[in-house]
Each structure stands twice: as structure tokens, then as C-alpha cells.
Design a protein around this motif. Structure first.
Motif, mmCIF file in Angstrom:
data_model
loop_
_atom_site.group_PDB
_atom_site.id
_atom_site.type_symbol
_atom_site.label_atom_id
_atom_site.label_comp_id
_atom_site.label_asym_id
_atom_site.label_seq_id
_atom_site.Cartn_x
_atom_site.Cartn_y
_atom_site.Cartn_z
ATOM 1 N N VAL A 446 0.840 -1.210 0.000
ATOM 2 C CA VAL A 446 0.000 0.000 0.000
ATOM 3 C C VAL A 446 0.872 1.257 0.000
ATOM 4 N N GLU A 447 2.075 1.132 -0.494
ATOM 5 C CA GLU A 447 3.004 2.271 -0.525
ATOM 6 C C GLU A 447 2.591 3.273 -1.600
ATOM 7 N N GLY A 448 2.439 4.529 -1.211
ATOM 8 C CA GLY A 448 2.027 5.566 -2.160
ATOM 9 C C GLY A 448 0.572 5.465 -2.576
ATOM 10 N N CYS A 449 -0.202 4.640 -1.873
ATOM 11 C CA CYS A 449 -1.586 4.373 -2.276
ATOM 12 C C CYS A 449 -2.586 5.186 -1.462
ATOM 13 N N CYS A 450 -2.373 6.489 -1.372
ATOM 14 C CA CYS A 450 -3.199 7.353 -0.517
ATOM 15 C C CYS A 450 -4.212 8.163 -1.315
ATOM 16 N N TRP A 451 -4.483 7.773 -2.576
ATOM 17 C CA TRP A 451 -5.252 8.649 -3.472
ATOM 18 C C TRP A 451 -6.599 8.070 -3.857
ATOM 19 N N TRP A 452 -7.188 7.262 -2.931
ATOM 20 C CA TRP A 452 -8.523 6.716 -3.198
ATOM 21 C C TRP A 452 -9.572 7.841 -3.236
ATOM 22 N N GLY A 453 -10.763 7.504 -3.658
ATOM 23 C CA GLY A 453 -11.802 8.508 -3.829
ATOM 24 C C GLY A 453 -12.276 9.116 -2.522
ATOM 25 N N ARG A 454 -12.554 10.404 -2.562
ATOM 26 C CA ARG A 454 -13.064 11.124 -1.391
ATOM 27 C C ARG A 454 -14.084 12.170 -1.841
ATOM 28 N N GLY A 455 -15.030 12.438 -0.961
ATOM 29 C CA GLY A 455 -16.010 13.470 -1.259
ATOM 30 C C GLY A 455 -17.233 12.926 -1.959
ATOM 31 N N VAL A 456 -18.171 13.833 -2.239
ATOM 32 C CA VAL A 456 -19.505 13.428 -2.663
ATOM 33 C C VAL A 456 -19.531 12.744 -4.032
ATOM 34 N N ILE A 457 -18.544 13.022 -4.892
ATOM 35 C CA ILE A 457 -18.445 12.277 -6.146
ATOM 36 C C ILE A 457 -17.040 11.684 -6.276
ATOM 37 N N GLN A 458 -16.422 11.350 -5.148
ATOM 38 C CA GLN A 458 -15.204 10.556 -5.112
ATOM 39 C C GLN A 458 -14.064 11.119 -5.965
ATOM 40 N N THR A 459 -13.535 12.255 -5.557
ATOM 41 C CA THR A 459 -12.332 12.810 -6.169
ATOM 42 C C THR A 459 -11.189 11.825 -5.964
ATOM 43 N N THR A 460 -10.517 11.463 -7.054
ATOM 44 C CA THR A 460 -9.556 10.367 -7.031
ATOM 45 C C THR A 460 -8.295 10.744 -7.805
#
Length: 590
Positions: A446-460
Motif C-alpha cells: 500500500v506504498e504511495g496508495c493514498c489517493w482513493w476517492g473522497r467526497g460526494v463524487i469521489q475525487t480520485t
């Protein structure tokens, strides 16, 4: 008696055309005064006006256009009972006709306030003020607009004064600047104190108004302290806000709901106040010269275009995150019957850290830092639901296993005892790190894997978070550009979108930023989003699914004409149903 002329067609928020009322030529009419005193009216509908903490009910003039026919009442007494607290009832019955007859209203195009009675039909209640000072301070928040409003000549209100009195009455630019500086530094003093301090600070360069009584009286009654209202960019935007405010309860309690594991619907983490705060940021400040579309004043249906744009946005958001009460992306991709912990790197074969910007925008990207460690703020809560996504360096996580969603984690009788303590509300499931378990892209770390979707329409991805930081975050501030959130580095702390409890609008802003970037600017294969939106309102009369199905396809699969090369649209009918639900709750369709 006051005669009310109600159009034959039903008055609804869909048309936003309120009952046109034939008011008397003068509010000082003896006949009208007798009727008011006797509290007798011959009118079909009475509507409320909310102003400065007081409520009154009228049956003449023009009702705010966001009101539907069912909001009106058959008598002044019924209106007052419906829209006031018990202790305000008598005051509401007396009415406040004198208070309102010369109300000032904002002109958002000219950034000025007038009291000529020519305000738009939708404008009423909180938009109106007793004087120009109060109107300016309530409706124009940006310094440049507030200063212009204070210095903009409005209507003469003193017919007996010398012809040059207005040039002395209206505040000069240096004084307006001094007033702004004083307002920013003095904690909530009275308006008169503001004026006195500003006048004192500019004695050598400005002249106090020579008109007797008028300025002092206005300033004494104006409220120039900090206000919540941010002035809309145009009349269409103001009308959209009026409808949204009127439907706050319906939006919070009928639209922004999530489905519980018990199949019940409850209020989600997405709330109206946060949505409106984010909307104001995105349609007044915007990002890189792009703004959330609220309609335009060139079209008679401008405000309807804005409302439909919001309805389409909410329809997608309800499917993507709201129904799951999710801000952070959930781990949902089953690989071999397991939920790999490396799903944080990407699901369905994706690699979020490799979502790069186009070449000409690559300078905006977030760098991928191997040592970054983040744990998601939200996750699903069904029995056995996977733990929140997380990321971290290989030094700490040489490999990752999977989440065992069938594990009974509440075993007090084993040695050592097992408890469900991985996340709050856990009912089942557990980590299993006995051996590597690859995700659908073959990642086991999971190295560098901090960019999953966030927010109401999943900013990724590193591109989207980088753009947020470049335009709205710390990077903008560090490079000397205007920044809405100078203290948030979205590249260092992308979790601020979901984890900042004091700024709940962030979870909305991330989605609205995507909407502005990817939907409103969509123009491919002869299909232009804004043109199709307008056509859906103006030509189709808000009938049919062709428009919303195309929007759903763009959001979920990247093309407007399904089936797209990337596959079928997930939840097409649900997204369409959401759209109809929002339109109905806003009274745009039956």
C-alpha cells in the motif's frame, strides 16, 4: 379591498411565476389603511415575508417566485399562524406595511441597492432592507463589491434637499476603504461606531455628509457586522438560492439520506448547510475561472437551468456516496472472494496514483510520497464490512493480506479474547495478513496508495487532488495566488476532505470541482452539457430520461452515449430515479 389576480395556471416553483397582484397606487391610501387596521382582506393567498427577525404576511405585491401555491394561505391570520412563533403572532397580524413600503433591494449586476420598487419577482423577505447601508452589507460580501455598493448613487430620497446633496451624502472611496478596514478589525461593534471610526480615520481626505439626519439615522439602524449571506453572482443564482433555502427541510430529510444495514433511511453525513456553503464557494469564487453553473440572466428560464444542474449533480451524488453515508471510498472490490487490503491502491484494476494530469497540467499534480501514511475517515458499516482503506510505506507493510468479512470478531471465550475493535461500529470481520493477497491490479503493498476517492463524487488520483491544492489549497497560497484554504495542503493531507469536521463543505467542494471540470465542460461528439441541459428545460419541458442518462454515462463511464467502451453504467435506473426525486422535491415536476 386589495384585489389579487391569480393566473389560471397553477403557481408552482417549477415555473417560478408567483401570483401577480394588483396593488393600490399608494400605500398611503386611506382605503387601504382602513382595511389594514380592520384586518380585512379580500385575497386568495397570503404569503410570508421574513425580514430582520420579524415575519409579516401580505396579499399584495409580488410573492417570492420560489413559493409554490400551496405555501400561500387563505387569510392573514392563517398565514401568521403557519409562519410565526406564538409570541410573534400579534405583531404579524398588525403587519409591517410601513416598514416595507420603501424597502431597498440589491441589484447584483450593478453591485448597488435601490428602492424604486423594481426588484425581480422572486426577490423578497431577507433580500430586502430598511436602508441602503443595510442592503449593501447584507448582500455584497466581497470588499470590492461592498465598496462599490457604498459609493454607488442610488435613488434620490430627499426631494426637498439641494440638488448637490447626493454628492456629499454618498461615501467617498477613501471613507469606504476605511470602513472596510474598521469592520475587519473591530469585533462586532454597532454600525454607528463603524461610521464614526471611519469618519475619524479619513478626516483630512473626506467630508461627512451634509444632509441633515438622513445619514446618521440610516447608519444608526444599519447592521454592518459580519453576515452569513454571500451575494449571488446574478439574479438567476439568487433565485436558485431562494428555492434551495425554501426546500432545506426536504433536501435534508428526503434527499440527503443513507440506507442503513436494516434497510431504513436516515440523515447522512452530507447536510444542506455544508452543501450550500460549498455551492457558494464554487459559483462565486470558482476554480481557475470556472464556476458551478447556476443559470444566467439572458434566459427567462435561467434559474431553472441552475436548479436542474444541481438536481443532476445530486442525482449522481446520491448513487455514488450519499446512500452509503460514505466520504472515503469503501473497499468493495472482491478478488477471489476476498477484500484485498491493497484495494486502497485502486479497485477494478485501476491504479489511483497513476491517474496523471494531461501534459499541459502535469505541473499541478501531487507528488507520490512513499512514506505517506493515512487511514480513511469513513467506511461501510454492514456486518463484516471491510475496515477503512489505508496507505503506508513498505518498511511498515512489506505486504498486505485481505479483510475476512466472514470472521466473527466477538469471541470473548478464546485465548486471547477477540473483540471487534478495528473501527467504530464494527460488527464482524477481521484482518488476515498471513500471506500476500493481491488486488485486481496485482498489488500486495500500500506504498504511495493514498489517493482513493473522497467526497460526494469521489475525487480520485494525484491529478485531481493536485488541482485542488493548486487552485484552492496551500500551494496557491505559497505561490502568491489567492487561496480559499491556504492552511490545507491537499497533497500532504488529502484526508482533509473527509476528516475536517469544522469545514464540512470540503466533502462537497471536491465533488463540485469535478462537476465543473468534467461535466459542465463536456463537449464531445456533438453533445454539449450546457446546451443539452438548457434543451431539457426549454424544449423537453423537463420530460424524459435522455438527458440524465447521458449525464450518468459521463459520470460513471466517461462517454455520453451508452454503451461506452469502458462498459455499462452502474445503476443507470437508480440515477434517473434520483434525478426525478430531486426535481419533484424542488417542485419542478409533479
Amino acid at each position: 379591498a386589495v384585489a389579487v389576480i391569480v393566473p389560471a395556471a397553477t403557481v408552482t416553483a417549477a415555473t417560478v411565476t408567483a401570483a401577480t397582484v394588483a396593488a393600490p397606487e399608494s400605500l398611503d391610501s386611506p382605503t387601504l389603511g382602513e382595511n389594514i387596521a380592520a384586518n380585512v382582506y379580500e385575497a386568495e393567498k397570503f404569503f410570508p415575508l421574513f425580514d430582520d427577525g420579524a415575519t409579516s404576511c401580505r396579499s399584495f405585491g409580488t410573492a417570492p417566485s420560489w413559493m409554490s401555491e400551496r405555501d400561500g394561505k387563505g387569510s392573514q391570520a392563517e398565514c401568521c399562524r403557519s409562519y410565526t412563533f406564538s409570541w410573534e403572532y400579534d405583531e404579524c397580524l398588525r403587519g409591517a406595511w410601513e416598514h416595507h413600503k420603501n424597502d431597498y433591494y440589491p441589484n447584483y449586476r450593478d453591485k448597488a441597492c435601490f428602492n424604486d420598487g423594481n426588484q425581480p419577482s422572486w426577490m423578497g423577505g431577507d433580500y430586502l432592507a430598511e436602508n441602503d447601508w443595510q442592503c449593501c452589507s447584507t448582500n455584497f460580501h466581497e470588499e470590492k463589491h461592498l465598496k462599490r455598493c457604498y459609493t454607488m448613487p442610488a435613488m434620490p430620497v430627499c426631494n426637498d434637499c439641494p440638488s448637490d446633496w447626493m454628492s456629499n451624502y454618498y461615501v467617498s472611496e477613501p471613507m469606504a476603504v476605511a470602513m472596510m478596514e474598521t469592520m475587519a478589525t473591530v469585533p462586532d461593534p454597532s454600525a454607528a461606531d463603524h461610521f464614526a471610526a471611519a469618519s475619524s480615520a479619513t478626516t483630512s481626505s473626506t467630508k461627512k455628509a451634509s444632509k441633515p439626519n438622513k445619514v446618521d439615522n440610516d447608519v444608526a439602524t444599519a447592521n454592518l457586522s459580519t453576515v452569513d449571506h454571500i451575494a449571488p453572482a446574478n439574479s438567476a443564482a439568487a433565485a436558485v438560492e431562494a428555492v434551495l433555502q425554501a426546500k432545506k427541510n426536504e433536501i435534508d430529510n428526503k434527499i440527503l439520506l443513507y440506507e442503513t444495514p436494516m434497510m431504513a433511511w436516515e440523515p447522512s453525513i452530507y447536510r444542506f448547510d455544508d452543501m450550500l456553503a460549498a455551492l457558494r464557494v464554487m459559483y462565486t469564487d470558482g476554480v481557475a475561472g470556472k464556476y458551478f453553473y447556476m443559470g444566467d440572466d439572458e434566459s427567462e428560464n435561467g434559474h431553472l437551468h441552475g436548479l436542474v444542474n444541481i438536481a443532476a449533480f445530486l442525482a449522481q451524488s446520491m448513487k455514488e456516496t450519499i446512500k452509503y453515508n460514505a466520504c472515503d471510498e469503501n473497499s468493495w472490490d472482491l478478488v477471489g472472494g476476498r477484500y484485498p487490503l491493497s484495494n486502497s491502491c485502486g479497485q477494478l484494476g485501476q491504479s489511483y496514483q497513476d491517474y496523471r494530469c494531461a501534459e499541459h497540467e502535469r505541473h499541478m499534480e501531487c507528488p507520490v510520497k512513499k512514506g505517506m501514511e493515512i487511514v480513511a475517515t469513513t467506511n461501510a458499516k454492514w456486518w463484516g464490512a471491510p475496515a477503512p482503506l489505508f496507505c503506508g510505506p513498505k518498511e511498515r507493510y512489506p505486504f498486505t493480506g485481505y479483510w475476512d468479512h466472514s470472521k466473527d470478531c466477538n469471541n470473548a471465550w478464546v485465548d486471547p479474547p477477540e473483540t471487534c475493535d478495528v473501527y467504530e461500529g464494527q460488527k464482524g470481520g477481521a484482518f488476515n495478513n498471513e500471506s500476500p493477497s493481491p488486488n485486481s491490479n496485482s498489488r500486495t503493498d500500500v506504498e504511495g496508495c493514498c489517493w482513493w476517492g473522497r467526497g460526494v463524487i469521489q475525487t480520485t488520483g494525484v491529478c485531481n487532488f493536485g488541482k485542488l491544492n493548486f487552485y484552492l489549497g496551500a500551494r496557491a497560497a505559497n505561490e502568491g495566488r489567492e487561496s480559499r484554504y491556504p492552511d490545507i495542503d491537499f497533497c500532504e493531507t488529502p484526508d482533509a476532505i473527509c476528516g475536517d469536521e469544522k469545514r464540512g463543505e470540503l466533502k462537497w467542494i471536491a465533488g463540485m470541482f469535478y462537476w465543473v471540470e468534467s461535466l459542465q465542460s463536456y463537449n464531445s461528439g456533438g453533445w454539449n452539457y450546457i446546451d443539452e441541459l438548457k434543451s431539457f428545460v426549454d424544449d423537453a419541458g423537463l420530460v424524459g430520461d435522455k438527458f440524465i442518462d447521458a449525464v450518468s454515462s459521463i459520470v460513471n463511464r466517461g462517454c455520453h452515449s451508452p454503451p461506452c467502451p469502458s462498459g455499462g453504467v452502474d445503476g443507470m435506473s437508480e440515477r434517473s430515479s434520483n434525478f426525478r426525486k430531486v426535481l419533484a422535491e424542488l417542485d419542478l415536476v409533479p
